[in-house]
Design a protein around this motif. Structure first.
Motif, PDB file in Angstrom:
ATOM      1  N   ASP A   1      55.007  54.879  58.514  1.00 11.96           N
ATOM      2  CA  ASP A   1      56.177  55.142  57.680  1.00 11.96           C
ATOM      3  C   ASP A   1      55.826  55.267  56.201  1.00 11.96           C
ATOM      4  O   ASP A   1      56.709  55.417  55.362  1.00 11.96           O
ATOM      5  N   GLY A   2      54.501  55.193  55.873  1.00 12.64           N
ATOM      6  CA  GLY A   2      54.046  55.394  54.502  1.00 12.64           C
ATOM      7  C   GLY A   2      53.805  54.132  53.706  1.00 12.64           C
ATOM      8  O   GLY A   2      53.229  54.192  52.615  1.00 12.64           O
ATOM      9  N   ARG A   3      54.227  52.979  54.194  1.00 10.91           N
ATOM     10  CA  ARG A   3      54.024  51.730  53.461  1.00 10.91           C
ATOM     11  C   ARG A   3      52.597  51.210  53.657  1.00 10.91           C
ATOM     12  O   ARG A   3      52.079  51.215  54.771  1.00 10.91           O
ATOM     13  N   MET A   4      51.983  50.745  52.574  1.00 13.50           N
ATOM     14  CA  MET A   4      50.643  50.157  52.643  1.00 13.50           C
ATOM     15  C   MET A   4      50.713  48.776  53.282  1.00 13.50           C
ATOM     16  O   MET A   4      51.701  48.048  53.109  1.00 13.50           O
ATOM     17  N   GLU A   5      49.656  48.406  53.988  1.00 14.04           N
ATOM     18  CA  GLU A   5      49.543  47.063  54.561  1.00 14.04           C
ATOM     19  C   GLU A   5      48.135  46.550  54.281  1.00 14.04           C
ATOM     20  O   GLU A   5      47.166  47.299  54.403  1.00 14.04           O
ATOM     21  N   ILE A   6      48.044  45.295  53.844  1.00 10.96           N
ATOM     22  CA  ILE A   6      46.731  44.700  53.601  1.00 10.96           C
ATOM     23  C   ILE A   6      46.519  43.512  54.534  1.00 10.96           C
ATOM     24  O   ILE A   6      47.473  42.866  54.963  1.00 10.96           O
TER      25      ILE A   6
ATOM     26  N   HIS B   1      48.386  38.979  56.750  1.00 12.40           N
ATOM     27  CA  HIS B   1      48.701  40.356  56.364  1.00 12.40           C
ATOM     28  C   HIS B   1      50.046  40.385  55.655  1.00 12.40           C
ATOM     29  O   HIS B   1      50.874  39.481  55.766  1.00 12.40           O
ATOM     30  N   ARG B   2      50.232  41.450  54.869  1.00 13.20           N
ATOM     31  CA  ARG B   2      51.499  41.698  54.182  1.00 13.20           C
ATOM     32  C   ARG B   2      51.620  43.193  53.957  1.00 13.20           C
ATOM     33  O   ARG B   2      50.619  43.923  54.014  1.00 13.20           O
ATOM     34  N   SER B   3      52.833  43.667  53.685  1.00 10.10           N
ATOM     35  CA  SER B   3      53.039  45.103  53.517  1.00 10.10           C
ATOM     36  C   SER B   3      54.000  45.375  52.364  1.00 10.10           C
ATOM     37  O   SER B   3      54.751  44.498  51.931  1.00 10.10           O
ATOM     38  N   GLN B   4      53.950  46.603  51.863  1.00 15.64           N
ATOM     39  CA  GLN B   4      54.899  47.028  50.840  1.00 15.64           C
ATOM     40  C   GLN B   4      56.312  46.991  51.417  1.00 15.64           C
ATOM     41  O   GLN B   4      56.530  47.316  52.586  1.00 15.64           O
TER      42      GLN B   4
ATOM     43  N   TRP C   1      56.014  43.463  47.506  1.00 14.87           N
ATOM     44  CA  TRP C   1      55.376  43.267  48.803  1.00 14.87           C
ATOM     45  C   TRP C   1      56.055  42.139  49.559  1.00 14.87           C
ATOM     46  O   TRP C   1      56.580  41.195  48.966  1.00 14.87           O
ATOM     47  N   SER C   2      56.001  42.226  50.884  1.00 18.61           N
ATOM     48  CA  SER C   2      56.496  41.148  51.735  1.00 18.61           C
ATOM     49  C   SER C   2      55.658  39.891  51.514  1.00 18.61           C
ATOM     50  O   SER C   2      54.552  39.963  50.972  1.00 18.61           O
ATOM     51  N   PRO C   3      56.158  38.726  51.937  1.00 17.26           N
ATOM     52  CA  PRO C   3      55.315  37.522  51.905  1.00 17.26           C
ATOM     53  C   PRO C   3      54.147  37.670  52.890  1.00 17.26           C
ATOM     54  O   PRO C   3      54.178  38.508  53.792  1.00 17.26           O
ATOM     55  N   TRP C   4      53.121  36.844  52.702  1.00 16.36           N
ATOM     56  CA  TRP C   4      52.017  36.800  53.651  1.00 16.36           C
ATOM     57  C   TRP C   4      52.514  36.275  54.998  1.00 16.36           C
ATOM     58  O   TRP C   4      53.307  35.337  55.060  1.00 16.36           O
ATOM     59  N   VAL C   5      52.019  36.871  56.064  1.00 14.65           N
ATOM     60  CA  VAL C   5      52.298  36.416  57.426  1.00 14.65           C
ATOM     61  C   VAL C   5      50.965  36.130  58.103  1.00 14.65           C
ATOM     62  O   VAL C   5      50.034  36.941  58.016  1.00 14.65           O
ATOM     63  N   GLN C   6      50.860  34.989  58.773  1.00 13.03           N
ATOM     64  CA  GLN C   6      49.596  34.623  59.425  1.00 13.03           C
ATOM     65  C   GLN C   6      49.557  35.121  60.861  1.00 13.03           C
ATOM     66  O   GLN C   6      50.525  34.983  61.613  1.00 13.03           O
ATOM     67  N   PHE C   7      48.430  35.728  61.212  1.00 14.61           N
ATOM     68  CA  PHE C   7      48.140  36.059  62.603  1.00 14.61           C
ATOM     69  C   PHE C   7      47.558  34.830  63.301  1.00 14.61           C
ATOM     70  O   PHE C   7      46.994  33.941  62.652  1.00 14.61           O
ATOM     71  N   ASP C   8      47.632  34.808  64.616  1.00 10.27           N
ATOM     72  CA  ASP C   8      46.867  33.826  65.380  1.00 10.27           C
ATOM     73  C   ASP C   8      45.399  34.228  65.347  1.00 10.27           C
ATOM     74  O   ASP C   8      45.043  35.353  64.983  1.00 10.27           O
ATOM     75  N   GLY C   9      44.523  33.312  65.751  1.00 10.39           N
ATOM     76  CA  GLY C   9      43.103  33.616  65.810  1.00 10.39           C
ATOM     77  C   GLY C   9      42.377  33.239  64.533  1.00 10.39           C
ATOM     78  O   GLY C   9      42.958  32.707  63.575  1.00 10.39           O
TER      79      GLY C   9
ATOM     80  N   GLY D   1      50.240  56.921  63.894  1.00  7.12           N
ATOM     81  CA  GLY D   1      50.798  56.099  62.826  1.00  7.12           C
ATOM     82  C   GLY D   1      50.725  54.607  63.046  1.00  7.12           C
ATOM     83  O   GLY D   1      51.135  53.822  62.173  1.00  7.12           O
ATOM     84  N   ARG D   2      50.197  54.155  64.176  1.00  2.44           N
ATOM     85  CA  ARG D   2      50.052  52.719  64.437  1.00  2.44           C
ATOM     86  C   ARG D   2      48.734  52.207  63.864  1.00  2.44           C
ATOM     87  O   ARG D   2      47.675  52.747  64.174  1.00  2.44           O
ATOM     88  N   ILE D   3      48.787  51.149  63.075  1.00  3.61           N
ATOM     89  CA  ILE D   3      47.568  50.576  62.501  1.00  3.61           C
ATOM     90  C   ILE D   3      46.792  49.827  63.577  1.00  3.61           C
ATOM     91  O   ILE D   3      47.368  49.126  64.422  1.00  3.61           O
ATOM     92  N   GLN D   4      45.470  49.966  63.533  1.00  2.00           N
ATOM     93  CA  GLN D   4      44.570  49.215  64.401  1.00  2.00           C
ATOM     94  C   GLN D   4      43.730  48.304  63.517  1.00  2.00           C
ATOM     95  O   GLN D   4      43.161  48.748  62.512  1.00  2.00           O
TER      96      GLN D   4
END
Length: 328
Positions: free
Chosen positions: A243-248, A259-262, A270-278, A291-294
């Motif tokens: 959708d064009g928004r950056m994600e880090i 991770h967080r995104s615009q 930017w959105s708040p940080w969200v923690q992944f498992d692992g 368009g799906r991030i890997q």
């Protein structure tokens, strides 16, 4: 006579201090570490850059690169768009950190830094085809990133062992390279991605874990000042959502993954940080053809993992382990 010698000695010492101060002030030259192209014989390089990278082939299949603990360089590609992966194949040469991007004509280009800090690149000689030999770029870096300008010219970014930050760019699409230019600030790890409107955005982590970013104020144009994010990371990667928004993405000193995104396309919010498992120590990210991030990662044991968005900007699949061992 002794007094005269002492006066001459003091004069020489004063001149030496003045010269050192001038050298430090010259852009691209640091007293603590040589700038790219000014290698010092006794320089000790510690590489902080990521051992993994990914780019998308002209036909939409992702290409994945990695280095192992012996600095071997490996690659594999999806067998079909969004599908299974080919076996690992090894390149000649030895690298410690890697970055990759696709040229305007669809040829993937790989950049890397050796254990001594020297910089190399190679490229597909045709879209999805064979690879050129390695070609060395001047300079010394300890981290490297690359993104594509709106007009198709690649731009590379890097930090050296003193934390100095440099960039250079192709002077024409697929053509020769400009000289190195110095940014202000200090970073140990860098990542870069292009916004939906063609402006490159540069992200980085400094030696204290602080997270910073800056962006081109117009496509291919000047750069904003650095802006700091909240939080602390030790590695960082970036990709653009469908959708064009950056994600880090990044990991911290405890190997936690965030991770967080615009909030909107091109937004400074930017959105708040969200923690992944692992738990991972290195990350890389690329966007699939649909368009799906890997997201790719390596944990502290060298094991390699991947996960992906199950829909554009949507939820994430579970982690899936890939075969092989790479540098943590």
């Amino acid at each position: 006579m002794r007094k005269r010698h002492r006066r001459i000695g003091r004069l020489i010492a004063s001149l030496a201090v003045a010269v050192a101060a001038l050298v430090t002030a010259v852009p691209g030259v640091a007293a603590a570490d040589p700038a790219p192209g000014e290698a010092r014989a006794d320089a000790k390089v510690t590489v902080f850059g990521s051992s993994i990278a990914s780019a998308r082939n002209a036909d939409g299949r992702l290409e994945f690169f990695g280095t192992n603990s012996g600095d071997g360089v490996f690659r594999r590609a999806q067998n079909s768009i969004g599908g299974s992966w080919s076996p690992w194949s090894q390149f000649d040469g030895a690298l410690r950190a890697v970055a990759s991007e696709t040229n305007a004509d669809g040829r993937v280009e790989l950049f890397g830094v050796t254990g001594a800090g020297t910089i190399f690149h190679r490229w597909q000689t045709s879209p999805g085809g064979g690879w050129s030999n390695w070609e060395q770029l001047d300079g010394l870096l300890t981290s490297i990133a690359v993104a594509r300008n709106a007009d198709g010219r690649l731009e590379i970014f890097g930090a050296n062992s003193a934390g100095n930050i440099y960039h250079r760019w192709q002077t024409s699409i697929g053509g020769p390279w400009s000289g190195w230019a110095l940014f202000d600030g200090g970073l140990t790890q860098v990542a870069a991605e292009t916004n939906a409107d063609g402006r490159i955005e540069l992200f980085g982590v400094n030696s204290g874990g602080g997270i910073f970013h800056r962006w081109q104020t117009s496509p291919g144009g000047e750069w904003s000042n650095w802006e700091q994010f909240d939080g602390q990371l030790t590695s960082i990667a970036a990709a653009r959502n469908g959708d064009g928004r950056m994600e880090i993405f990044g990991t911290n000193s405890g190997d936690a993954i965030y991770h967080r995104s615009q909030n909107a396309v091109g937004s400074r919010a930017w959105s708040p940080w969200v923690q992944f498992d692992g738990a991972l120590s290195q990350v890389a990210a690329e966007t699939n053809a649909d368009g799906r991030i890997q997201l790719f990662g390596v944990n502290s044991g060298g094991y390699v993992y991947q996960r992906w968005q199950t829909s554009i900007s949507g939820p994430w699949a579970n982690w899936q382990q890939m075969d092989g061992l790479l540098r943590p």
